[in-house]
Scaffold this motif. Structure first.
Motif, PDB file in Angstrom:
ATOM      1  N   UNK A 194       4.713  -5.240   5.674  1.00  0.00           N
ATOM      2  CA  UNK A 194       5.086  -6.650   5.508  1.00  0.00           C
ATOM      3  C   UNK A 194       6.548  -6.810   5.111  1.00  0.00           C
ATOM      4  N   UNK A 195       7.157  -5.754   4.590  1.00  0.00           N
ATOM      5  CA  UNK A 195       8.592  -5.762   4.277  1.00  0.00           C
ATOM      6  C   UNK A 195       9.392  -5.337   5.505  1.00  0.00           C
ATOM      7  N   UNK A 196       8.920  -4.303   6.177  1.00  0.00           N
ATOM      8  CA  UNK A 196       9.641  -3.753   7.317  1.00  0.00           C
ATOM      9  C   UNK A 196       9.798  -4.752   8.457  1.00  0.00           C
ATOM     10  N   UNK A 197       8.781  -5.562   8.708  1.00  0.00           N
ATOM     11  CA  UNK A 197       8.836  -6.486   9.842  1.00  0.00           C
ATOM     12  C   UNK A 197      10.003  -7.452   9.722  1.00  0.00           C
ATOM     13  N   UNK A 198      10.282  -7.921   8.483  1.00  0.00           N
ATOM     14  CA  UNK A 198      11.386  -8.866   8.297  1.00  0.00           C
ATOM     15  C   UNK A 198      12.721  -8.149   8.140  1.00  0.00           C
ATOM     16  N   UNK A 199      12.716  -6.947   7.572  1.00  0.00           N
ATOM     17  CA  UNK A 199      13.979  -6.190   7.497  1.00  0.00           C
ATOM     18  C   UNK A 199      14.492  -5.863   8.893  1.00  0.00           C
ATOM     19  N   UNK A 212       0.804  -1.222   0.000  1.00  0.00           N
ATOM     20  CA  UNK A 212       0.000   0.000   0.000  1.00  0.00           C
ATOM     21  C   UNK A 212       0.835   1.269   0.000  1.00  0.00           C
ATOM     22  N   UNK A 213       2.133   1.142   0.253  1.00  0.00           N
ATOM     23  CA  UNK A 213       3.019   2.310   0.281  1.00  0.00           C
ATOM     24  C   UNK A 213       3.690   2.493  -1.076  1.00  0.00           C
ATOM     25  N   UNK A 214       3.925   3.724  -1.470  1.00  0.00           N
ATOM     26  CA  UNK A 214       4.560   4.001  -2.762  1.00  0.00           C
ATOM     27  C   UNK A 214       5.985   3.468  -2.810  1.00  0.00           C
ATOM     28  N   UNK A 215       6.690   3.563  -1.692  1.00  0.00           N
ATOM     29  CA  UNK A 215       8.054   3.049  -1.613  1.00  0.00           C
ATOM     30  C   UNK A 215       7.985   1.604  -1.113  1.00  0.00           C
TER      31      UNK A 215
END
Length: 234
Positions: free
Chosen positions: A62-67, A53-56
């Motif tokens: 869902x990406x940030x949690x694993x990063x 849902x984010x442009x970046x």
């Protein structure tokens, strides 16, 4: 009988995590997926994009949690969660393509629920399988590569008595334990770090289980491990 053991070193990092496991026994795989399974995978690609849902790309939850998780242990440079690579491909001109029925089914689940899903051939394990912080030096060969790339000290990985099975948590599987057309007994795992998404984990497990029964004639058993129940018999 061998076991899958989630070591205390994992729970020290992620005490609230849930590890979903699905065991498939005596299933019937084939080199190519039937049309219905291919369609299942294709239908999952636009559903995956609904999680972005984010442009970046990197700013999606869902990406940030694993990063953020990957900052808690030693990794190879550039290593990312498998779900990040899969979601990125869903938005590219190189979409996720059919491989074989089991892989297509669990990739479809991974895309639909934005969760990392991995699978290994149980019959290739040597002794117990562990998810643990390793001292390093565990033998590991990437799929299609004949150069040993041993684990790093302080790396979170899946390993058995012979070496690493999956490097850097859920980054890359090794060739020794990979799913092939000849696999009959499979270990599937989903790592949930955002406990608010427990319903998604359960739905993903149910999705894979149902389609494995329908298309692979698999005998299945499903588990969710946590800090209070950290192991199971394989």
């Amino acid at each position: 009988m061998s076991q899958f053991i989630v070591d205390s070193s994992f729970w020290n990092l992620f005490p609230d995590a849930k590890i979903g496991v699905l065991l498939l026994k005596d299933y019937v795989n084939s080199p190519e997926s039937p049309a219905a399974v291919v369609q299942l995978l294709e239908d999952s690609i636009p559903l995956a994009q609904g999680h972005l849902t984010e442009d970046v790309f990197s700013e999606n939850e869902v990406i940030q949690i694993y990063r953020k998780a990957y900052q808690q242990f030693k990794t190879k440079k550039g290593a990312r969660s498998s779900i990040e690579a899969l979601l990125k491909r869903s938005t590219s001109n190189n979409p996720v393509r059919s491989i074989n029925p089991l892989v297509d089914i669990y990739n479809a689940a991974s895309l639909r629920y934005a969760l990392p899903v991995g699978a290994e051939d149980i019959d290739t394990f040597v002794g117990d399988l562990r998810l643990t912080i390793t001292d390093g030096g565990d033998e590991f060969y990437l799929i299609g590569d004949d150069t040993n790339q041993p684990t790093l000290a302080g790396e979170l990985c899946y390993k058995d008595e012979k070496g690493a099975v999956c490097r850097c948590f859920n980054w890359r599987d090794g060739e020794r334990t990979m799913i092939t057309d000849q696999t009959k007994n499979a270990f599937l795992v989903i790592e949930l770090l955002d406990t608010n998404r427990l319903p998604a984990l359960k739905e993903a497990l149910d999705f894979i289980e149902q389609h494995a029964q329908d298309y692979l004639q698999a005998k299945t058993s499903q588990f969710i491990l946590d800090v209070n129940q950290p192991c199971l018999d394989l």
